[in-house]
Design a protein around this motif. Sequence first.
Motif, PDB file in Angstrom:
ATOM      1  N   MET A   1      16.786  12.493  -8.436  1.00  0.00           N
ATOM      2  CA  MET A   1      16.115  12.399  -7.137  1.00  0.00           C
ATOM      3  C   MET A   1      14.984  11.372  -7.262  1.00  0.00           C
ATOM      4  SD  MET A   1      17.845  14.571  -5.365  1.00  0.00           S
ATOM      5  CE  MET A   1      16.866  14.753  -3.897  1.00  0.00           C
ATOM      6  N   PRO A   2      15.313  10.075  -7.323  1.00  0.00           N
ATOM      7  CA  PRO A   2      14.319   9.051  -7.648  1.00  0.00           C
ATOM      8  C   PRO A   2      13.173   8.929  -6.660  1.00  0.00           C
ATOM      9  CG  PRO A   2      16.392   8.041  -6.977  1.00  0.00           C
ATOM     10  CD  PRO A   2      16.642   9.514  -7.091  1.00  0.00           C
ATOM     11  N   GLY A   3      13.350   9.325  -5.427  1.00  0.00           N
ATOM     12  CA  GLY A   3      12.279   9.194  -4.444  1.00  0.00           C
ATOM     13  C   GLY A   3      11.021   9.961  -4.816  1.00  0.00           C
ATOM     14  N   PHE A   4      11.170  11.094  -5.490  1.00  0.00           N
ATOM     15  CA  PHE A   4       9.985  11.867  -5.877  1.00  0.00           C
ATOM     16  C   PHE A   4       9.102  11.074  -6.841  1.00  0.00           C
ATOM     17  CE2 PHE A   4      12.613  15.373  -4.318  1.00  0.00           C
ATOM     18  CZ  PHE A   4      11.688  16.112  -3.601  1.00  0.00           C
ATOM     19  N   GLY A   5       9.690  10.504  -7.882  1.00  0.00           N
ATOM     20  CA  GLY A   5       8.915   9.713  -8.840  1.00  0.00           C
ATOM     21  C   GLY A   5       8.297   8.495  -8.186  1.00  0.00           C
ATOM     22  N   GLU A   6       9.070   7.835  -7.331  1.00  0.00           N
ATOM     23  CA  GLU A   6       8.562   6.654  -6.630  1.00  0.00           C
ATOM     24  C   GLU A   6       7.350   7.010  -5.779  1.00  0.00           C
ATOM     25  OE1 GLU A   6      12.004   5.426  -4.448  1.00  0.00           O
ATOM     26  OE2 GLU A   6      13.087   4.841  -6.269  1.00  0.00           O
ATOM     27  N   GLN A   7       7.435   8.134  -5.076  1.00  0.00           N
ATOM     28  CA  GLN A   7       6.331   8.525  -4.203  1.00  0.00           C
ATOM     29  C   GLN A   7       5.114   8.986  -4.996  1.00  0.00           C
ATOM     30  OE1 GLN A   7       6.107   7.717  -1.223  1.00  0.00           O
ATOM     31  NE2 GLN A   7       4.272   8.798  -0.587  1.00  0.00           N
ATOM     32  N   MET A   8       5.328   9.681  -6.106  1.00  0.00           N
ATOM     33  CA  MET A   8       4.178  10.084  -6.920  1.00  0.00           C
ATOM     34  C   MET A   8       3.415   8.861  -7.416  1.00  0.00           C
ATOM     35  SD  MET A   8       5.242  13.451  -9.100  1.00  0.00           S
ATOM     36  CE  MET A   8       6.953  13.070  -9.443  1.00  0.00           C
ATOM     37  N   ARG A   9       4.144   7.842  -7.843  1.00  0.00           N
ATOM     38  CA  ARG A   9       3.480   6.618  -8.296  1.00  0.00           C
ATOM     39  C   ARG A   9       2.776   5.921  -7.131  1.00  0.00           C
ATOM     40  NH1 ARG A   9       7.599   7.369 -11.802  1.00  0.00           N
ATOM     41  NH2 ARG A   9       9.230   6.446 -10.512  1.00  0.00           N
ATOM     42  N   ALA A  10       3.380   5.918  -5.958  1.00  0.00           N
ATOM     43  CA  ALA A  10       2.748   5.298  -4.782  1.00  0.00           C
ATOM     44  C   ALA A  10       1.437   6.008  -4.437  1.00  0.00           C
ATOM     45  CB  ALA A  10       3.697   5.317  -3.590  1.00  0.00           C
ATOM     46  N   VAL A  11       1.452   7.331  -4.461  1.00  0.00           N
ATOM     47  CA  VAL A  11       0.231   8.090  -4.182  1.00  0.00           C
ATOM     48  C   VAL A  11      -0.818   7.786  -5.248  1.00  0.00           C
ATOM     49  CG1 VAL A  11      -0.777  10.417  -4.113  1.00  0.00           C
ATOM     50  CG2 VAL A  11       1.370   9.959  -2.919  1.00  0.00           C
ATOM     51  N   SER A  12      -0.433   7.873  -6.507  1.00  0.00           N
ATOM     52  CA  SER A  12      -1.382   7.690  -7.606  1.00  0.00           C
ATOM     53  C   SER A  12      -1.961   6.286  -7.669  1.00  0.00           C
ATOM     54  CB  SER A  12      -0.721   8.047  -8.935  1.00  0.00           C
ATOM     55  OG  SER A  12      -0.418   9.426  -8.967  1.00  0.00           O
ATOM     56  N   LEU A  13      -1.189   5.290  -7.244  1.00  0.00           N
ATOM     57  CA  LEU A  13      -1.695   3.912  -7.254  1.00  0.00           C
ATOM     58  C   LEU A  13      -2.878   3.726  -6.315  1.00  0.00           C
ATOM     59  CD1 LEU A  13       1.521   1.750  -7.612  1.00  0.00           C
ATOM     60  CD2 LEU A  13      -0.500   1.677  -9.087  1.00  0.00           C
ATOM     61  N   LYS A  14      -3.034   4.601  -5.351  1.00  0.00           N
ATOM     62  CA  LYS A  14      -4.194   4.531  -4.461  1.00  0.00           C
ATOM     63  C   LYS A  14      -5.474   4.938  -5.195  1.00  0.00           C
ATOM     64  CE  LYS A  14      -1.675   3.483  -0.891  1.00  0.00           C
ATOM     65  NZ  LYS A  14      -1.612   2.121  -0.431  1.00  0.00           N
ATOM     66  N   TYR A  15      -5.313   5.620  -6.334  1.00  0.00           N
ATOM     67  CA  TYR A  15      -6.458   6.102  -7.096  1.00  0.00           C
ATOM     68  C   TYR A  15      -6.686   5.333  -8.391  1.00  0.00           C
ATOM     69  CZ  TYR A  15      -6.115  10.124  -3.980  1.00  0.00           C
ATOM     70  OH  TYR A  15      -6.067  10.928  -2.880  1.00  0.00           O
ATOM     71  N   VAL A  16      -5.603   5.043  -9.130  1.00  0.00           N
ATOM     72  CA  VAL A  16      -5.748   4.393 -10.440  1.00  0.00           C
ATOM     73  C   VAL A  16      -4.658   3.347 -10.650  1.00  0.00           C
ATOM     74  CG1 VAL A  16      -6.893   6.349 -11.580  1.00  0.00           C
ATOM     75  CG2 VAL A  16      -4.415   6.205 -11.606  1.00  0.00           C
ATOM     76  N   PRO A  17      -5.012   2.174 -11.185  1.00  0.00           N
ATOM     77  CA  PRO A  17      -3.997   1.143 -11.409  1.00  0.00           C
ATOM     78  C   PRO A  17      -3.016   1.503 -12.528  1.00  0.00           C
ATOM     79  CG  PRO A  17      -6.122   0.420 -12.257  1.00  0.00           C
ATOM     80  CD  PRO A  17      -6.357   1.714 -11.529  1.00  0.00           C
ATOM     81  N   THR A  18      -3.381   2.450 -13.373  1.00  0.00           N
ATOM     82  CA  THR A  18      -2.490   2.841 -14.471  1.00  0.00           C
ATOM     83  C   THR A  18      -1.350   3.753 -14.019  1.00  0.00           C
ATOM     84  OG1 THR A  18      -4.020   4.622 -15.025  1.00  0.00           O
ATOM     85  CG2 THR A  18      -4.226   2.549 -16.276  1.00  0.00           C
TER      86      THR A  18
END
Length: 182
Positions: A89-106
């Motif tokens: 279910m690749p969308g979950f990982g993609e979205q978690m990274r999208a959310v987290s990128l708003k907070y940290v570049p890592t």
Amino acid sequence: MSISDRASAGVYKDEGIPALKEWLASAIAAPSWRDETRLIADEQAVIESTLKELVDVKRCHLVLTTGGTGPAPRDLTPEATLAVAEKEMPGFGEQMRAVSLKYVPTAILSRQVAVIRKQALIINLPGQPKAIAETLAGHEKAQGIFAAVPYCLDLIGGPYLETRDEVCKAFRPKSAVRKPQA
């Protein structure tokens, strides 16, 4: 399920499981749910067997893991999760990274995945409590992943989860919405 060599060895206190329990208790309105917690080392065979136990034996419909998703050599959670998967279910990982990128570049270093095994959704979450809540709930610029979890569970034959809208408003097509449980 929290995956950490040091926390499982008692070097420091695990914070992932308490953070998950707290967030889920605030977000899930119905049905009542039970938790099956595990604190294990970052060993692929151990992770795989624990995921199988939670789904195949304990019959958990939602398995959330924390930790072990970075690029370090001992971060093996995604490999173990994919090894027990029937569907990715690749969308979950993609979205978690999208959310987290708003907070940290890592956040681009994160390798979180989500999979289906039988009637269970398994999701690898970040290890830090703040990041767990952020990826589950999201923020004003990016939807968190938990909004999609209840409908995903519907589609794979799991329980009908109702959420508290003020914490996380679940999305379902109108045709899939049921009357609230009493």
